[in-house]
Design a protein around this motif. Structure first.
Motif, PDB file in Angstrom:
ATOM      1  N   THR A  66      67.209  96.243  12.848  1.00 15.15           N
ATOM      2  CA  THR A  66      68.481  95.515  12.904  1.00 15.15           C
ATOM      3  C   THR A  66      68.876  95.199  14.348  1.00 15.15           C
ATOM      4  O   THR A  66      70.057  94.982  14.636  1.00 15.15           O
ATOM      5  CB  THR A  66      69.598  96.335  12.226  1.00 15.15           C
ATOM      6  OG1 THR A  66      69.726  97.601  12.899  1.00 15.15           O
ATOM      7  CG2 THR A  66      69.300  96.558  10.761  1.00 15.15           C
ATOM      8  N   LYS A  68      68.384  92.569  16.167  1.00 15.09           N
ATOM      9  CA  LYS A  68      68.938  91.234  16.362  1.00 15.09           C
ATOM     10  C   LYS A  68      70.410  91.201  15.967  1.00 15.09           C
ATOM     11  O   LYS A  68      71.253  90.645  16.678  1.00 15.09           O
ATOM     12  CB  LYS A  68      68.157  90.206  15.551  1.00 15.09           C
ATOM     13  CG  LYS A  68      68.645  88.773  15.753  1.00 15.09           C
ATOM     14  CD  LYS A  68      67.803  87.782  14.976  1.00 15.09           C
ATOM     15  CE  LYS A  68      68.307  86.359  15.191  1.00 15.09           C
ATOM     16  NZ  LYS A  68      67.500  85.367  14.427  1.00 15.09           N
ATOM     17  N   ARG A  69      70.725  91.808  14.826  1.00 11.84           N
ATOM     18  CA  ARG A  69      72.111  91.848  14.384  1.00 11.84           C
ATOM     19  C   ARG A  69      72.963  92.672  15.359  1.00 11.84           C
ATOM     20  O   ARG A  69      74.101  92.306  15.671  1.00 11.84           O
ATOM     21  CB  ARG A  69      72.192  92.456  12.968  1.00 11.84           C
ATOM     22  CG  ARG A  69      73.608  92.677  12.444  1.00 11.84           C
ATOM     23  CD  ARG A  69      74.436  91.412  12.440  1.00 11.84           C
ATOM     24  NE  ARG A  69      75.803  91.678  11.996  1.00 11.84           N
ATOM     25  CZ  ARG A  69      76.847  90.940  12.334  1.00 11.84           C
ATOM     26  NH1 ARG A  69      76.706  89.858  13.102  1.00 11.84           N
ATOM     27  NH2 ARG A  69      78.050  91.249  11.878  1.00 11.84           N
ATOM     28  N   GLU A  72      73.827  90.571  18.254  1.00  3.79           N
ATOM     29  CA  GLU A  72      74.856  89.599  17.883  1.00  3.79           C
ATOM     30  C   GLU A  72      76.243  90.235  17.889  1.00  3.79           C
ATOM     31  O   GLU A  72      77.221  89.621  18.336  1.00  3.79           O
ATOM     32  CB  GLU A  72      74.560  89.039  16.497  1.00  3.79           C
ATOM     33  CG  GLU A  72      73.346  88.134  16.437  1.00  3.79           C
ATOM     34  CD  GLU A  72      73.036  87.696  15.015  1.00  3.79           C
ATOM     35  OE1 GLU A  72      72.139  86.841  14.842  1.00  3.79           O
ATOM     36  OE2 GLU A  72      73.680  88.199  14.078  1.00  3.79           O
ATOM     37  N   ILE A  73      76.343  91.462  17.395  1.00  7.88           N
ATOM     38  CA  ILE A  73      77.631  92.159  17.365  1.00  7.88           C
ATOM     39  C   ILE A  73      78.152  92.376  18.782  1.00  7.88           C
ATOM     40  O   ILE A  73      79.331  92.127  19.074  1.00  7.88           O
ATOM     41  CB  ILE A  73      77.501  93.500  16.617  1.00  7.88           C
ATOM     42  CG1 ILE A  73      77.260  93.246  15.126  1.00  7.88           C
ATOM     43  CG2 ILE A  73      78.751  94.361  16.825  1.00  7.88           C
ATOM     44  CD1 ILE A  73      76.915  94.493  14.328  1.00  7.88           C
ATOM     45  N   SER A 186      79.839  91.431   7.914  1.00  5.48           N
ATOM     46  CA  SER A 186      78.986  90.332   7.470  1.00  5.48           C
ATOM     47  C   SER A 186      78.113  90.796   6.308  1.00  5.48           C
ATOM     48  O   SER A 186      77.869  91.998   6.132  1.00  5.48           O
ATOM     49  CB  SER A 186      78.099  89.878   8.631  1.00  5.48           C
ATOM     50  OG  SER A 186      77.010  89.104   8.174  1.00  5.48           O
ATOM     51  N   ARG A 188      75.169  90.505   6.290  1.00  7.06           N
ATOM     52  CA  ARG A 188      73.956  90.999   6.936  1.00  7.06           C
ATOM     53  C   ARG A 188      74.116  92.425   7.444  1.00  7.06           C
ATOM     54  O   ARG A 188      73.134  93.042   7.865  1.00  7.06           O
ATOM     55  CB  ARG A 188      73.587  90.081   8.096  1.00  7.06           C
ATOM     56  CG  ARG A 188      73.235  88.647   7.662  1.00  7.06           C
ATOM     57  CD  ARG A 188      73.080  87.762   8.869  1.00  7.06           C
ATOM     58  NE  ARG A 188      72.080  88.311   9.783  1.00  7.06           N
ATOM     59  CZ  ARG A 188      72.058  88.072  11.086  1.00  7.06           C
ATOM     60  NH1 ARG A 188      73.007  87.329  11.619  1.00  7.06           N
ATOM     61  NH2 ARG A 188      71.114  88.581  11.844  1.00  7.06           N
ATOM     62  N   ASP A 189      75.340  92.942   7.406  1.00  5.97           N
ATOM     63  CA  ASP A 189      75.560  94.303   7.881  1.00  5.97           C
ATOM     64  C   ASP A 189      75.177  95.319   6.817  1.00  5.97           C
ATOM     65  O   ASP A 189      75.343  95.082   5.612  1.00  5.97           O
ATOM     66  CB  ASP A 189      77.016  94.489   8.296  1.00  5.97           C
ATOM     67  CG  ASP A 189      77.335  93.795   9.602  1.00  5.97           C
ATOM     68  OD1 ASP A 189      76.570  93.999  10.568  1.00  5.97           O
ATOM     69  OD2 ASP A 189      78.327  93.038   9.656  1.00  5.97           O
ATOM     70  N   THR A 193      74.215  99.124  10.710  1.00  3.56           N
ATOM     71  CA  THR A 193      75.030  98.404  11.696  1.00  3.56           C
ATOM     72  C   THR A 193      76.527  98.628  11.536  1.00  3.56           C
ATOM     73  O   THR A 193      77.292  98.252  12.429  1.00  3.56           O
ATOM     74  CB  THR A 193      74.756  96.884  11.626  1.00  3.56           C
ATOM     75  OG1 THR A 193      75.085  96.395  10.307  1.00  3.56           O
ATOM     76  CG2 THR A 193      73.301  96.582  11.933  1.00  3.56           C
TER      77      THR A 193
END
Length: 248
Positions: A66, A68-69, A72-73, A186, A188-189, A193
């Motif tokens: 994770t 990449k995520r 982004e955060i 999100s 995606r979380d 994350t």
């Protein structure tokens, strides 16, 4: 002064340092998994303890998928997880050890912020003369303990997904809340994350609470809501909710 252990501490350290240049960080050594599991088994039984350990292992190694995520955060909230080598750090074995008192006598902090460290015993708190605050990755009192973000989603209570800064007493996240930050995760979380997201979104209230503590302007909130302590979900619960509901 800040006592930290666990994950994502540098985000808080860097945010607080920007306002308080004289910040000193006390680093508590992580508790052994053997001690953790033994203590949890005494409270909840060996089946639950082993199941929760399985989830912790998956969560730890799952973070590598994770990245990449996570980046982004950090970018979204303008926070940095880089280690600032110029910040003084003192290593201690435990937040309840004599080493802590030696550090406090030397530094004489105006305020103390805890993050992801061991439970501070009542006798330890009694010897600390400055305000003691804690950042909790969850909305209290509904989601005390561990994985507050995850459990808020499981209970279809995403309006209470977020973080809290509260005063510290001898209970598990039972001190009066000072500030709370709610946000929507999100799709995606995941459990990998959630804590990072909660920390990154809450740096503003953390700094504000520390400013209030330093200036003697703390204003505890009285929140009328059900209080409950949560733990890591056992591995089978985490897998079931992930497969059937998409909440990982």
């Amino acid at each position: 002064m800040l006592i930290q252990s666990g994950h994502n501490p540098e985000i808080i350290v860097n945010a607080v340092r920007a306002t308080f240049p004289n910040l000193t960080v006390i680093v508590e050594q992580p508790e052994s998994k053997k001690l953790f599991v033994t203590r949890r088994a005494r409270k909840l039984g060996w089946v639950q303890a082993i199941g929760q350990l399985g989830t912790m292992v998956v969560s730890r190694y799952g973070k590598r998928f994770t990245r990449k995520r996570a980046q982004e955060i950090c970018e979204e909230f303008g926070v940095s997880a880089e280690i600032d080598q110029t910040i003084p750090r003192i290593n201690i074995s435990s937040a309840n050890s004599p080493e802590l008192f030696s550090a406090l006598d030397e530094i004489r902090p105006v305020a103390l912020l805890l993050f992801s460290c061991r439970m501070v015993k009542a006798e330890t708190l009694a010897r600390i003369t400055c305000p003691v605050l804690n950042f909790h990755a969850g909305i209290i009192p509904q989601y005390r303990g561990l994985q507050g973000g995850y459990w808020s989603r499981i209970h279809r209570d995403e309006e209470n997904f977020g973080g809290s800064v509260h005063l510290v007493d001898a209970g598990v996240d039972t001190g009066d809340a000072l500030y709370q930050q709610r946000l929507k995760p999100s799709k995606r979380d995941t459990m990998h994350t959630y804590p990072l997201l909660q920390v990154a979104a809450s740096t503003g209230i953390i700094v504000q609470a520390m400013e209030d503590a330093v200036t003697g302007n703390l204003k505890p909130l009285k929140i009328a809501a059900p209080s409950r302590q949560w733990y890591h979900p056992p591995i089978w619960t985490w897998l079931w909710n992930g497969v059937t509901r998409g909440i990982w």
